[in-house]
Design a protein around this motif. Structure first.
Motif, PDB file in Angstrom:
ATOM      1  N   LEU B 110       0.812  -1.227   0.000  1.00 21.84           N
ATOM      2  CA  LEU B 110       0.000   0.000   0.000  1.00 21.84           C
ATOM      3  C   LEU B 110       0.840   1.270   0.000  1.00 21.84           C
ATOM      4  O   LEU B 110       0.328   2.349  -0.314  1.00 21.84           O
ATOM      5  CB  LEU B 110      -0.902   0.031   1.240  1.00 21.84           C
ATOM      6  CG  LEU B 110      -2.346  -0.425   1.069  1.00 21.84           C
ATOM      7  CD1 LEU B 110      -3.089  -0.253   2.383  1.00 21.84           C
ATOM      8  CD2 LEU B 110      -3.035   0.373  -0.032  1.00 21.84           C
ATOM      9  N   PHE B 150     -14.806  -4.808   3.493  1.00 22.11           N
ATOM     10  CA  PHE B 150     -13.907  -3.821   4.105  1.00 22.11           C
ATOM     11  C   PHE B 150     -14.594  -3.117   5.267  1.00 22.11           C
ATOM     12  O   PHE B 150     -14.017  -2.946   6.343  1.00 22.11           O
ATOM     13  CB  PHE B 150     -13.431  -2.786   3.071  1.00 22.11           C
ATOM     14  CG  PHE B 150     -12.389  -1.840   3.633  1.00 22.11           C
ATOM     15  CD1 PHE B 150     -11.039  -2.072   3.422  1.00 22.11           C
ATOM     16  CD2 PHE B 150     -12.758  -0.737   4.400  1.00 22.11           C
ATOM     17  CE1 PHE B 150     -10.076  -1.218   3.952  1.00 22.11           C
ATOM     18  CE2 PHE B 150     -11.807   0.116   4.948  1.00 22.11           C
ATOM     19  CZ  PHE B 150     -10.465  -0.124   4.719  1.00 22.11           C
ATOM     20  N   GLY B 153     -14.919  -4.766   8.452  1.00 19.21           N
ATOM     21  CA  GLY B 153     -13.668  -4.858   9.190  1.00 19.21           C
ATOM     22  C   GLY B 153     -12.921  -6.150   8.916  1.00 19.21           C
ATOM     23  O   GLY B 153     -12.012  -6.511   9.654  1.00 19.21           O
ATOM     24  N   LEU B 187      -7.498  -4.963   3.776  1.00 20.97           N
ATOM     25  CA  LEU B 187      -6.163  -4.888   4.365  1.00 20.97           C
ATOM     26  C   LEU B 187      -5.666  -6.300   4.655  1.00 20.97           C
ATOM     27  O   LEU B 187      -6.454  -7.192   4.980  1.00 20.97           O
ATOM     28  CB  LEU B 187      -6.204  -4.064   5.655  1.00 20.97           C
ATOM     29  CG  LEU B 187      -6.726  -2.627   5.498  1.00 20.97           C
ATOM     30  CD1 LEU B 187      -6.744  -1.912   6.844  1.00 20.97           C
ATOM     31  CD2 LEU B 187      -5.882  -1.847   4.491  1.00 20.97           C
TER      32      LEU B 187
END
Lengths: 325, 325
Positions: B110, B150, B153, B187
């Motif tokens: 990222l 996303f 979470g 993530l």
């Protein structure tokens, strides 16, 4: 509830529903305001960056927005927004409001078919606005990430925020993104469902994330002593808040005003002014400066970029609500 | 991780990206397929209901879809979908894929500006598809609720699902909604970010929610012994899975086939067939029947409505993958 031990949050920005949508036109975005807001946020987030070039992050096919896809080299000098952490929360305006009020989602009762249908219709409307806000920000090169309160698993009890695990918001911030949340239809443990407003979300996030300041962007210049449509309405420029949450107007001094003059009527005849100040005062009480200012003006830019922290310049137009220290 | 102690889940449905979008046209929905899927889901969810009238739940202004707002009386005999709990997960197809592959979001990193921009662009694209899927279902009177991984979470570690609190999905189901999830950019704790595919989500949800069966809707009739574009390709109709996860083809018998015939090459020369079966077998191993079937056919309707549980009729076209008992 988890503590926020990672990046400090600089600012929470509320994009008022009235500021980014056309109030009286069903599901119509106020594109001009939304684009100015996005541009001002970019200027704020990227000040201090060598590069002033914008790298758009909305690569979607779209009538009227046919951006060529990026090449890797185009991104090489892009500013990585890292040091300035913002959270954006927006209201619904002419999105969602019709669906919610038509069906009474805010009053609860999911077992009623009309309420259940209205819940679904409301979420469709507010999430479509959220997508457009995220897109507008992304086109300005802001790494915006849409996050729906319902999907975050947030719920209410008697319309107050109940469960609200905010780790996903913190993780998004820590990864360098700008979360974009919104008022949403949510489950409520006392009345099955309700509307969670953007203002309630902000109050909750402010308490958890402890930002330096909160900016409310609205369609008027700030908070007035009576409905701003009244010719005699006076803009309240500075309001001081005490540790116990009580507050008084400091400027303009000519009002000589203090709280008792504004008694809360069953219908708030001050145009919601007392409610607005009381909500802002709850945030200010935490030591967080609150600025209420008209969207898309030089005044909103100054509120966003933090140049009002400390002394409020005489030529700034808006309402500052701050803790007396 | 919480246990699922509330409503039993009947079915998890995967709407394959290739089934609901036009693979070779950027961000183009296969409207015909999406509408048939929505209609078949309505028939499935509302079978046994006295009323066959559809009460649309997308009340948004929209060119070409100007539905008059509902009156309360219109809803009075609406079926409340309560007894049949479904979860929908869809792939990305021509949404998101371009943005993700262009920027390498699946490979992580990222801190690279191109990856961060691609992450934002991918989420914009897949969430816009999600909104359209939710709308199509809502127009058929299905109380669909879009939920982004996303925002939930959810994150991964080495591209495998890591944190995945699913209480928000369970709460949505218990409130009578049909959650609609999707493949998403998320993530990743080992490589910062990646793509979480719809198939990985389904495997995770299947293990947690223990549905009776899982249906994969695709653009071909099922799983073949070689790429379905080959003239000689044979549809594998029934595959048995053992407790240890190994599997063999039961029907058609003429293959005389067992697993060893299909060795996994570094390039899966069977057109991904072995991978597909292995993934399905991981679900079937849990005692959950898996059906892979062509979208928008009488065969998909039979898979969806549960009439294949037990004996598979001879005239059913598709692939059933089940635990040997």
């Amino acid at each position: 509830m988890e503590q926020h031990n990672s990046k400090p949050i600089r600012c929470i920005v509320k994009l008022g529903g009235a500021a980014i949508t056309c109030k009286n036109e069903l599901e119509t975005i106020h594109m001009e305001n939304l684009m100015i807001v996005s541009s001002q946020l970019r200027q704020t987030l990227m000040s201090g960056s060598a590069s002033s070039r914008v790298v758009g992050m909305d690569w979607s096919k779209r009538i009227g927005f046919s951006e060529p896809p990026l090449l890797e080299s185009d991104c090489s000098d892009q500013l990585v927004v890292d040091s300035k952490t913002f959270v954006v929360v927006h209201g619904a305006g002419s999105f969602g409001h019709f669906q919610a009020s038509k069906s009474g989602v805010h009053k609860g009762g999911l077992s009623k078919p009309i309420v259940k249908a209205g819940f679904v219709a409301t979420r469709i409307s507010v999430t479509s606005l959220n997508l457009e806000v995220v897109r507008a920000l992304a086109r300005e090169g802001i790494p915006s990430i849409g996050m729906s309160p319902f999907s975050c698993g947030w719920s209410t009890c008697q319309r107050n925020m109940e469960e609200a695990e905010i780790s996903m918001v913190i993780n998004a911030i820590d990864a360098g993104f700008i979360p974009v949340l919104h008022g949403d239809a949510v489950l409520d443990s006392s009345q099955e469902c309700t509307i969670l407003s953007g203002d309630v979300i902000i109050r909750h996030l402010a308490a958890k994330l402890k930002p330096e300041y909160v900016v409310f962007l609205t369609d008027v210049s700030g908070v007035y002593d009576r409905p701003p449509t009244d010719l005699d309405a006076v803009l309240l420029q500075e309001i001081d808040v005490c540790e116990d949450g009580s507050w008084y107007v400091v400027k303009p001094a000519l009002l000589g005003a203090s709280k008792p003059e504004f008694t809360v009527a069953s219908h708030d005849t001050t145009g919601g002014m007392v409610t607005k100040i009381s909500e802002a005062a709850m945030i200010a009480k935490l030591g967080i400066d609150v600025f209420i200012v008209k969207v898309g003006t030089e005044h909103s830019l100054r509120a966003l970029d933090g140049s009002l922290l400390g002394e409020i310049p005489n030529d700034w137009l808006g309402t500052a609500i701050r803790l007396v220290r």
